[in-house]
Motif scaffolding. Sequence first.
Motif, PDB file in Angstrom:
ATOM      1  N   UNK A   1      -1.293 -54.472 -20.048  1.00  0.00           N
ATOM      2  CA  UNK A   1      -1.340 -53.420 -19.510  1.00  0.00           C
ATOM      3  C   UNK A   1      -2.493 -52.355 -20.062  1.00  0.00           C
ATOM      4  N   UNK A   2      -2.898 -51.444 -19.110  1.00  0.00           N
ATOM      5  CA  UNK A   2      -3.703 -50.560 -19.528  1.00  0.00           C
ATOM      6  C   UNK A   2      -3.315 -49.468 -20.431  1.00  0.00           C
ATOM      7  N   UNK A   3      -4.479 -48.516 -21.059  1.00  0.00           N
ATOM      8  CA  UNK A   3      -3.876 -47.822 -22.063  1.00  0.00           C
ATOM      9  C   UNK A   3      -2.957 -46.766 -21.534  1.00  0.00           C
ATOM     10  N   UNK A   4      -1.954 -46.326 -22.160  1.00  0.00           N
ATOM     11  CA  UNK A   4      -0.834 -45.463 -21.531  1.00  0.00           C
ATOM     12  C   UNK A   4       0.482 -45.954 -21.165  1.00  0.00           C
ATOM     13  N   UNK A   5       0.308 -47.273 -20.784  1.00  0.00           N
ATOM     14  CA  UNK A   5       1.323 -48.182 -20.146  1.00  0.00           C
ATOM     15  C   UNK A   5       2.165 -48.855 -21.377  1.00  0.00           C
ATOM     16  N   UNK A   6       3.522 -49.291 -20.739  1.00  0.00           N
ATOM     17  CA  UNK A   6       4.204 -50.143 -21.860  1.00  0.00           C
ATOM     18  C   UNK A   6       4.213 -51.659 -21.385  1.00  0.00           C
ATOM     19  N   UNK A   7       4.038 -52.432 -22.048  1.00  0.00           N
ATOM     20  CA  UNK A   7       4.272 -53.743 -21.486  1.00  0.00           C
ATOM     21  C   UNK A   7       5.456 -54.299 -21.721  1.00  0.00           C
ATOM     22  N   UNK A   8       6.279 -54.614 -20.534  1.00  0.00           N
ATOM     23  CA  UNK A   8       7.541 -54.740 -20.610  1.00  0.00           C
ATOM     24  C   UNK A   8       7.843 -56.373 -20.014  1.00  0.00           C
ATOM     25  N   UNK A   9       8.655 -56.961 -20.609  1.00  0.00           N
ATOM     26  CA  UNK A   9       9.358 -58.387 -20.019  1.00  0.00           C
ATOM     27  C   UNK A   9      10.621 -58.518 -19.283  1.00  0.00           C
ATOM     28  N   UNK A  10      10.647 -58.243 -18.275  1.00  0.00           N
ATOM     29  CA  UNK A  10      11.995 -57.957 -17.447  1.00  0.00           C
ATOM     30  C   UNK A  10      12.388 -59.170 -16.907  1.00  0.00           C
ATOM     31  N   UNK A  11      13.730 -59.234 -16.247  1.00  0.00           N
ATOM     32  CA  UNK A  11      14.254 -60.620 -15.752  1.00  0.00           C
ATOM     33  C   UNK A  11      13.365 -60.847 -14.506  1.00  0.00           C
ATOM     34  N   UNK A  12      12.667 -60.152 -14.063  1.00  0.00           N
ATOM     35  CA  UNK A  12      11.978 -60.276 -12.526  1.00  0.00           C
ATOM     36  C   UNK A  12      10.439 -60.627 -13.060  1.00  0.00           C
ATOM     37  N   UNK A  13       9.974 -60.628 -14.054  1.00  0.00           N
ATOM     38  CA  UNK A  13       8.552 -60.619 -14.604  1.00  0.00           C
ATOM     39  C   UNK A  13       8.119 -59.654 -15.498  1.00  0.00           C
ATOM     40  N   UNK A  14       6.835 -59.719 -15.859  1.00  0.00           N
ATOM     41  CA  UNK A  14       6.089 -58.764 -16.841  1.00  0.00           C
ATOM     42  C   UNK A  14       5.672 -57.655 -15.898  1.00  0.00           C
ATOM     43  N   UNK A  15       5.975 -56.310 -16.420  1.00  0.00           N
ATOM     44  CA  UNK A  15       5.774 -55.089 -15.740  1.00  0.00           C
ATOM     45  C   UNK A  15       4.930 -54.153 -16.660  1.00  0.00           C
ATOM     46  N   UNK A  16       4.129 -53.348 -16.159  1.00  0.00           N
ATOM     47  CA  UNK A  16       3.597 -52.400 -17.010  1.00  0.00           C
ATOM     48  C   UNK A  16       4.298 -51.092 -16.503  1.00  0.00           C
ATOM     49  N   UNK A  17       4.823 -50.368 -17.525  1.00  0.00           N
ATOM     50  CA  UNK A  17       5.696 -49.337 -17.420  1.00  0.00           C
ATOM     51  C   UNK A  17       5.145 -47.929 -18.041  1.00  0.00           C
ATOM     52  N   UNK A  18       5.097 -46.974 -17.012  1.00  0.00           N
ATOM     53  CA  UNK A  18       4.919 -45.695 -17.292  1.00  0.00           C
ATOM     54  C   UNK A  18       5.594 -44.752 -16.626  1.00  0.00           C
ATOM     55  N   UNK A  19       5.902 -43.458 -17.180  1.00  0.00           N
ATOM     56  CA  UNK A  19       6.660 -42.530 -16.430  1.00  0.00           C
ATOM     57  C   UNK A  19       5.999 -41.898 -15.092  1.00  0.00           C
ATOM     58  N   UNK A  20       6.871 -42.015 -13.986  1.00  0.00           N
ATOM     59  CA  UNK A  20       6.346 -41.772 -12.723  1.00  0.00           C
ATOM     60  C   UNK A  20       6.358 -43.084 -11.744  1.00  0.00           C
ATOM     61  N   UNK A  21       6.190 -44.108 -12.390  1.00  0.00           N
ATOM     62  CA  UNK A  21       6.071 -45.332 -11.548  1.00  0.00           C
ATOM     63  C   UNK A  21       7.343 -45.820 -10.885  1.00  0.00           C
ATOM     64  N   UNK A  22       7.024 -46.629  -9.657  1.00  0.00           N
ATOM     65  CA  UNK A  22       8.219 -47.067  -8.941  1.00  0.00           C
ATOM     66  C   UNK A  22       9.229 -48.002  -9.869  1.00  0.00           C
ATOM     67  N   UNK A  23      10.486 -47.906  -9.580  1.00  0.00           N
ATOM     68  CA  UNK A  23      11.295 -48.769 -10.766  1.00  0.00           C
ATOM     69  C   UNK A  23      12.594 -49.014  -9.668  1.00  0.00           C
ATOM     70  N   UNK A  24      13.258 -50.105 -10.295  1.00  0.00           N
ATOM     71  CA  UNK A  24      14.617 -50.385  -9.722  1.00  0.00           C
ATOM     72  C   UNK A  24      15.761 -49.410 -10.027  1.00  0.00           C
ATOM     73  N   UNK A  25      16.086 -48.856  -9.205  1.00  0.00           N
ATOM     74  CA  UNK A  25      17.155 -47.718  -9.516  1.00  0.00           C
ATOM     75  C   UNK A  25      18.319 -48.330 -10.209  1.00  0.00           C
TER      76      UNK A  25
END
Length: 261
Positions: A55-79
């Motif tokens: 993940x680029x700076x400012x993002x959090x590298x997360x391993x979710x059940x549907x894959x690895x995602x780069x998370x940051x406030x404001x990004x689209x997500x599964x409600x």
Amino acid sequence: MFKRVGGTLTASRLARLAVVVAALAMCLAGAASSGLSNSSASVASARPAQASKTCPPGYVDATLSWGEKCLRVGEFCRVGNVEYHAYGFDCPANGHLTTTKTTTSSPSAVSVGHTVLLHARTQTSGCTRGVLPDLQCSPGANYSGLTKAVICSSTFRTSTIRNVPQTKKYAVEREYGMPARLYGRTIEIDHIVSLELGGSNDVANLYPEPGSGPANYHAKDRLENKVHDLVCAGSMTLHAAQLGIATNWQVLYKTVYGVAP
């Protein structure tokens, strides 16, 4: 194994022998290649899976059940998906990540302005000690910058303006004819107009208040908290509260509670 004819191998037999040797060599080479391939596959499968996403700076590298995602406030997500919580995020109804981390901000210092005496201070020694301050020495004082809006703000904290060094407390004790020393809980060098009512740290707003008896600093503390609430509720003006508590806080106590302290 081979029959000799006249002590030597015939040409035809030599040719057949060469074919057999070549076939045997090919079989051995194939078996060795297969063994190496299987061994490599076993080693590869034993290694832990490496993260495929950086993940680029400012993002959090997360391993979710549907894959690895780069998370940051404001990004689209599964409600409503709770997996985000492990990484400090939440996905509300709008479908954009928000943080679940709460921050506690430190109370900021306020500009207190200048000290305003409620009465003239005409004496600085030989003060009369009692349950009430000697108004000639301790007339009470407030800060001009501590308005109702300031002291009633949810962010206002008296700790940001409290500043009475021990040397000043000793000076008050000497004014009242007391030896300058620590008295523990028997007295309190109290603010006449309390800080939550905009009181000043000036010596004119301090006096030695007893810790026991019918009118002590515990009773006055209760009055200060109650009057602060009345001021912020609009039931009493700030100036009236300051004058009342400085002139005779016992009278104000009876006005507020209906009984003497």
